[in-house]
Design a protein around this motif. Sequence first.
Motif, PDB file in Angstrom:
ATOM      1  N   TYR A 160       0.727  -1.279  -0.083  1.00  0.00           N
ATOM      2  CA  TYR A 160       0.174   0.083  -0.132  1.00  0.00           C
ATOM      3  C   TYR A 160       0.834   1.352  -0.127  1.00  0.00           C
ATOM      4  N   GLU A 161       1.992   1.146   0.799  1.00  0.00           N
ATOM      5  CA  GLU A 161       2.975   2.271   0.838  1.00  0.00           C
ATOM      6  C   GLU A 161       3.342   2.616  -0.745  1.00  0.00           C
ATOM      7  N   THR A 162       3.778   1.500  -1.228  1.00  0.00           N
ATOM      8  CA  THR A 162       4.350   1.656  -2.720  1.00  0.00           C
ATOM      9  C   THR A 162       3.119   2.260  -3.622  1.00  0.00           C
ATOM     10  N   THR A 163       2.010   1.812  -3.361  1.00  0.00           N
ATOM     11  CA  THR A 163       0.771   2.377  -4.229  1.00  0.00           C
ATOM     12  C   THR A 163       0.711   3.874  -3.972  1.00  0.00           C
ATOM     13  N   TRP A 164       1.002   4.239  -2.891  1.00  0.00           N
ATOM     14  CA  TRP A 164       0.875   5.866  -2.462  1.00  0.00           C
ATOM     15  C   TRP A 164       2.312   6.587  -3.254  1.00  0.00           C
ATOM     16  N   THR A 165       3.212   6.104  -2.914  1.00  0.00           N
ATOM     17  CA  THR A 165       4.289   6.775  -3.382  1.00  0.00           C
ATOM     18  C   THR A 165       4.616   6.786  -4.813  1.00  0.00           C
ATOM     19  N   ALA A 196       4.702  -2.601  13.149  1.00  0.00           N
ATOM     20  CA  ALA A 196       4.827  -2.872  11.611  1.00  0.00           C
ATOM     21  C   ALA A 196       4.844  -1.412  11.094  1.00  0.00           C
ATOM     22  N   CYS A 197       3.678  -0.806  11.026  1.00  0.00           N
ATOM     23  CA  CYS A 197       3.472   0.314  10.269  1.00  0.00           C
ATOM     24  C   CYS A 197       4.586   1.247  10.634  1.00  0.00           C
ATOM     25  N   GLN A 198       4.977   1.410  12.060  1.00  0.00           N
ATOM     26  CA  GLN A 198       5.972   2.683  11.963  1.00  0.00           C
ATOM     27  C   GLN A 198       7.459   2.298  11.545  1.00  0.00           C
ATOM     28  N   ARG A 199       7.674   0.949  11.043  1.00  0.00           N
ATOM     29  CA  ARG A 199       8.853   0.819  10.434  1.00  0.00           C
ATOM     30  C   ARG A 199       8.652   1.280   8.890  1.00  0.00           C
ATOM     31  N   LEU A 200       7.753   1.712   8.392  1.00  0.00           N
ATOM     32  CA  LEU A 200       7.507   2.200   7.069  1.00  0.00           C
ATOM     33  C   LEU A 200       8.678   3.537   6.860  1.00  0.00           C
ATOM     34  N   LYS A 201       8.757   3.907   5.864  1.00  0.00           N
ATOM     35  CA  LYS A 201       9.623   5.084   5.569  1.00  0.00           C
ATOM     36  C   LYS A 201       8.653   6.386   5.285  1.00  0.00           C
ATOM     37  N   HIS A 202       7.642   5.956   4.590  1.00  0.00           N
ATOM     38  CA  HIS A 202       6.609   6.840   4.008  1.00  0.00           C
ATOM     39  C   HIS A 202       5.342   6.202   4.072  1.00  0.00           C
ATOM     40  N   GLY A 203       4.387   7.229   4.238  1.00  0.00           N
ATOM     41  CA  GLY A 203       2.780   7.036   4.040  1.00  0.00           C
ATOM     42  C   GLY A 203       2.447   6.264   5.327  1.00  0.00           C
ATOM     43  N   ARG A 204       2.969   6.359   6.417  1.00  0.00           N
ATOM     44  CA  ARG A 204       2.508   5.829   7.506  1.00  0.00           C
ATOM     45  C   ARG A 204       1.112   6.508   8.061  1.00  0.00           C
ATOM     46  N   GLY A 205       0.768   7.427   7.630  1.00  0.00           N
ATOM     47  CA  GLY A 205      -0.455   8.295   7.962  1.00  0.00           C
ATOM     48  C   GLY A 205      -1.786   7.732   7.098  1.00  0.00           C
ATOM     49  N   LEU A 206      -1.313   6.840   6.155  1.00  0.00           N
ATOM     50  CA  LEU A 206      -2.427   6.155   5.376  1.00  0.00           C
ATOM     51  C   LEU A 206      -3.023   5.264   6.327  1.00  0.00           C
ATOM     52  N   PHE A 207      -2.654   4.675   7.263  1.00  0.00           N
ATOM     53  CA  PHE A 207      -3.214   3.501   7.909  1.00  0.00           C
ATOM     54  C   PHE A 207      -3.805   3.643   9.219  1.00  0.00           C
ATOM     55  N   LEU A 208      -4.901   3.279   9.545  1.00  0.00           N
ATOM     56  CA  LEU A 208      -5.853   3.287  10.703  1.00  0.00           C
ATOM     57  C   LEU A 208      -6.081   1.872  11.202  1.00  0.00           C
ATOM     58  N   PHE A 209      -6.372   1.486  12.675  1.00  0.00           N
ATOM     59  CA  PHE A 209      -6.454   0.283  12.923  1.00  0.00           C
ATOM     60  C   PHE A 209      -7.550   0.409  14.231  1.00  0.00           C
ATOM     61  N   THR A 210      -8.129  -0.653  14.361  1.00  0.00           N
ATOM     62  CA  THR A 210      -9.092  -1.039  15.450  1.00  0.00           C
ATOM     63  C   THR A 210      -9.427  -2.516  15.334  1.00  0.00           C
ATOM     64  N   GLY A 220     -22.144   3.784  16.876  1.00  0.00           N
ATOM     65  CA  GLY A 220     -22.195   3.924  15.361  1.00  0.00           C
ATOM     66  C   GLY A 220     -20.796   3.742  14.712  1.00  0.00           C
ATOM     67  N   PHE A 221     -20.687   3.654  13.536  1.00  0.00           N
ATOM     68  CA  PHE A 221     -19.284   3.312  13.137  1.00  0.00           C
ATOM     69  C   PHE A 221     -18.463   4.699  13.274  1.00  0.00           C
ATOM     70  N   PHE A 222     -19.226   5.738  13.054  1.00  0.00           N
ATOM     71  CA  PHE A 222     -18.529   7.166  12.815  1.00  0.00           C
ATOM     72  C   PHE A 222     -18.280   7.697  14.610  1.00  0.00           C
ATOM     73  N   SER A 223     -18.771   6.949  15.489  1.00  0.00           N
ATOM     74  CA  SER A 223     -18.147   7.240  16.519  1.00  0.00           C
ATOM     75  C   SER A 223     -16.777   6.636  17.147  1.00  0.00           C
ATOM     76  N   LEU A 224     -16.559   5.561  16.224  1.00  0.00           N
ATOM     77  CA  LEU A 224     -15.185   5.002  16.712  1.00  0.00           C
ATOM     78  C   LEU A 224     -14.092   5.826  16.316  1.00  0.00           C
ATOM     79  N   HIS A 225     -13.190   5.784  17.238  1.00  0.00           N
ATOM     80  CA  HIS A 225     -11.764   6.421  17.243  1.00  0.00           C
ATOM     81  C   HIS A 225     -10.752   5.431  16.852  1.00  0.00           C
ATOM     82  N   TRP A 226     -10.213   5.739  15.600  1.00  0.00           N
ATOM     83  CA  TRP A 226      -9.135   4.725  14.999  1.00  0.00           C
ATOM     84  C   TRP A 226      -7.769   5.106  15.465  1.00  0.00           C
ATOM     85  N   LYS A 227      -7.107   3.870  15.675  1.00  0.00           N
ATOM     86  CA  LYS A 227      -5.607   4.193  16.226  1.00  0.00           C
ATOM     87  C   LYS A 227      -4.854   4.534  14.798  1.00  0.00           C
ATOM     88  N   THR A 228      -3.793   5.400  14.984  1.00  0.00           N
ATOM     89  CA  THR A 228      -2.823   5.717  14.092  1.00  0.00           C
ATOM     90  C   THR A 228      -1.545   5.222  14.371  1.00  0.00           C
TER      91      THR A 228
END
Length: 239
Positions: A160-165, A196-210, A220-228
């Motif tokens: 995914y990082e390569t897709t973005w870069t 594992a996401c923190q090991r990326l050199k670029h594009g780390r802000g693309l990813f959200l986790f829960t 509701g789904f939009f009440s959810l706070h995703w981890k960065t």
Amino acid sequence: MLRRLQRLYHHGYLERPRCQIDYYQSGSRRMAYGLGNKGAAWLKCERPLPFQQLDWKRKNHVGRLFLEHALLVSDIMVAIELACRNQPGVQLLLPEESRLRPFQWSVNMGIQCGVVPDRVFGLEFNGKRCWYCLEADRGTMPITRGDLSQTSFYRKLLAYETTWTQNLHRTRFGWQRFRVLTVTTSSERMPGMIAACQRLKHGRGLFLFTDTGTLQAQPGFFSLHWKTFRDGETTSLLD
């Protein structure tokens, strides 16, 4: 509804994947149904749907892991659609409506690697549009491995990082923005995924986790706070 499903099954319009029968023998879980050959033939006659010549009965002979993964993806997408219905000003965008298909591509990151999101959807709100690639994680794939030629969650992040870069999201699909949402069934697994996401050199802000437990606890789904990727930082999809 249950009686209708049973009749459709007994008349060949629906199928019950066999892999769940022993798993659900206690009767404590709902039975999942799949499309049968007669059901597919009826839909093809009554609706302009692009069904191919497939043996749908055979197609429903899936493994238990595949079925559990498919149900997890479906549960998440149902939660998203319900949230959009209940949130004024937010529109759900689906690939079938925008003809942005197929959502699979390859990237070159030293090795050739395919990218196939579990589901793709978009949200439009406040005059902005963002597309999301959903990854439903049931903990069956190692987070890291010593060799990128082997499948791992970290290799998926790199793809995914390569897709973005390489701007493939713009040139291939016309997306200005996209993010990757990972929903895992194990809260204990999530710190390793973020590391594992923190090991990326670029594009780390693309990813959200829960995780599924946190998701199910929300009204509701939009009440959810995703981890960065940043320790302790969370965000909402509508921020």
